[in-house]
Design an enzyme around this catalytic site. Structure first.
Site, PDB file in Angstrom:
ATOM      1  N   ASP A 182      -1.464   6.645   6.215  1.00 48.40           N
ATOM      2  CA  ASP A 182      -2.582   5.765   5.862  1.00 48.40           C
ATOM      3  C   ASP A 182      -2.782   4.838   7.059  1.00 48.40           C
ATOM      4  OD1 ASP A 182      -4.217   3.715   4.957  1.00 48.40           O
ATOM      5  OD2 ASP A 182      -3.030   3.275   3.164  1.00 48.40           O
ATOM      6  N   LYS A 235     -11.816  -1.792   6.833  1.00 45.05           N
ATOM      7  CA  LYS A 235     -10.984  -2.697   7.608  1.00 45.05           C
ATOM      8  C   LYS A 235     -11.459  -2.775   9.057  1.00 45.05           C
ATOM      9  CE  LYS A 235      -8.759  -3.072   3.872  1.00 45.05           C
ATOM     10  NZ  LYS A 235      -7.567  -2.404   3.384  1.00 45.05           N
ATOM     11  N   TRP A 246       0.827  -1.212   0.000  1.00 42.90           N
ATOM     12  CA  TRP A 246       0.000   0.000   0.000  1.00 42.90           C
ATOM     13  C   TRP A 246       0.855   1.252   0.000  1.00 42.90           C
ATOM     14  CZ3 TRP A 246      -4.226  -1.306  -1.935  1.00 42.90           C
ATOM     15  CH2 TRP A 246      -4.899  -2.474  -1.557  1.00 42.90           C
TER      16      TRP A 246
HETATM   17  C1  LIG Z   1      -7.091  -1.985   2.079  1.00 40.12           C
HETATM   18  C2  LIG Z   1      -6.072  -0.924   2.158  1.00 40.12           C
HETATM   19  C3  LIG Z   1      -5.972   0.059   1.166  1.00 40.12           C
HETATM   20  C4  LIG Z   1      -6.855   0.086  -0.069  1.00 40.12           C
HETATM   21  O1  LIG Z   1      -8.140   0.438   0.267  1.00 40.12           O
HETATM   22  P1  LIG Z   1      -9.259   0.688  -0.854  1.00 40.12           P
HETATM   23  O2  LIG Z   1     -10.382   1.238  -0.060  1.00 40.12           O
HETATM   24  O3  LIG Z   1      -9.533  -0.640  -1.472  1.00 40.12           O
HETATM   25  O4  LIG Z   1      -8.705   1.651  -1.837  1.00 40.12           O
HETATM   26  C5  LIG Z   1      -5.015   1.045   1.324  1.00 40.12           C
HETATM   27  N1  LIG Z   1      -4.207   1.072   2.403  1.00 40.12           N
HETATM   28  C6  LIG Z   1      -4.275   0.131   3.362  1.00 40.12           C
HETATM   29  C7  LIG Z   1      -3.362   0.199   4.528  1.00 40.12           C
HETATM   30  C8  LIG Z   1      -5.206  -0.889   3.268  1.00 40.12           C
HETATM   31  O5  LIG Z   1      -5.277  -1.825   4.237  1.00 40.12           O
END
Ligand SMILES: *Cc1c(COP(=O)(O)O)cnc(C)c1O
Length: 360
Positions: free
Chosen positions: A171, A195, A101
């Site tokens: 993030d 998540k 990511w």
């Molecule tokens: C799942 C995830 C993403 C991607 O998320 P989307 O909503 O599918 O774009 C980005 N960063 C992290 C840390 C993730 O766990």
């Protein structure tokens, strides 16, 4: 009706109480005679929902008043572009690459300017967090970027990088609201909610106000400017209204259950049960350097892909589903977000120990 123990990395398990409340309110939300799904986002009833959601989010994370809280769409991946488009005033940013990511965010940022990879753990398949105490931060860097919890590899920054005065952008998708965090240490945090908080599609950000300006990269679309969302209370256009309503219910659930301090205690205990077993097992092994282990995502392997596949299948048949590791790394991964009850992890460990006896 049989609920399974769902170890999916995302979309992921949500609190049963929240799902039941949503079901009870499906046809008639609090006397409005309609579902929240059917409601105008400009209605009083909906304004109250989003206002309460924001207020509760602020309470949970103790978000300072000089930070805007934004509810947006496009998932976490859209932020990979929005962050540089809005924050790269000098067209320079430093990225710490601790997994897929972070790497995707870094690659996206390169579309807009100079994105330096100032540290990486790619050399050991992202099984650790690099030392970030003295990085070669660019004098012109507009921000330093991390993915705080690496969903795929199961690592977490337990100590934030020394950004040498540059704003930190994180993030936090897969550790969102799993423990208290000091928002003042960041210029911006954001996460996709699927998540740990709610239905996919919603992304929540907290951004320091001085970083939200008109001075964005030329050509940045209106919808991709933080200022657009900040100036319009996250309702410049129709927000992901139902998703935000569910997030709001999860915030209430967290507050009723002791907030993030209590959640952290439970999460430490829960992850400890699984890590302790992995450390003692002769069949299964954790893949991450101990000090960098995530409380949320726990990858493990037997060392033999066929044995891994057989275990994943047997576990699913016993009601422990979505234990297959990410398609890029194989093995297993148990995601044990806030809503995974402690019994889920205890029962999984019992199952693994029993499986080990029979197949070890
Ligand atoms: C799942 C995830 C993403 C991607 O998320 P989307 O909503 O599918 O774009 C980005 N960063 C992290 C840390 C993730 O766990």
């Amino acid at each position: 009706m049989a609920r399974v123990y769902n170890f999916s990395a995302g979309p992921a398990v949500l609190p049963e109480q929240v799902l039941k409340e949503a079901a009870a309110e499906m046809l008639d939300y609090q006397g409005t005679g309609m579902s929240v799904m059917e409601m105008s986002h400009r209605s009083k009833a909906y304004q109250a929902i989003i206002d309460q959601a924001e207020a509760d989010f602020r309470t949970l994370l103790n978000v300072p008043s000089n930070y805007k809280v934004l509810f947006m769409q496009g998932g976490a991946s859209q932020q990979f572009a929005m962050v540089p488009m809005n924050l790269m005033k000098n067209k320079v940013a430093d990225y710490i690459i601790t997994g897929q990511w972070a790497k995707k965010a870094w690659q996206e940022a390169k579309l807009f300017g100079t994105a330096n990879a100032v540290a990486s753990s790619a050399d050991k398949t992202f099984t650790y967090i690099p030392d970030c105490s003295d990085l070669p931060i660019d004098d012109n860097a507009d921000y330093v970027y991390i993915c705080e919890n690496n969903t795929i590899y199961g690592t977490k920054f337990h100590e934030l990088p020394n950004t040498k005065g540059k704003p930190l952008v994180a993030d936090v998708s897969s550790c969102f609201l799993s423990e208290p965090m000091d928002v003042t240490k960041y210029g911006m945090i954001y996460g996709g909610v699927q998540k740990n908080i709610g239905p996919a599609g919603v992304v929540i950000a907290a951004i320091r106000e001085d970083l939200i300006t008109e001075d964005v990269l030329p050509g940045t679309p209106t919808m991709l400017r933080y200022k657009t969302h900040a100036d319009n209370g996250s309702m410049y256009n129709t927000p992901p209204a139902y998703g935000i309503y569910i997030c709001g219910k999860v915030f209430k659930w967290l507050l009723e259950n002791g907030g993030l301090e209590q959640m952290q205690k439970v999460n430490v205990k829960k992850a400890g049960i699984l890590y302790d077993y992995l450390d003692s097992s002769r069949l299964f092994h954790g893949t991450v350097v101990k000090k960098d282990r995530s409380l949320m995502n726990v990858p493990f392997v037997t060392g033999d892909p066929d044995k891994d596949a057989a275990f994943v299948k047997a576990a699913a048949a016993a009601g422990f589903v979505n234990l297959k590791g990410h398609r890029t790394v194989g093995g297993m991964r148990a995601s044990i977000y806030n809503a995974m009850p402690i019994e889920g992890v205890e029962k999984l460990v019992d199952f693994m120990a029993d499986y080990e006896k029979k197949n070890g």
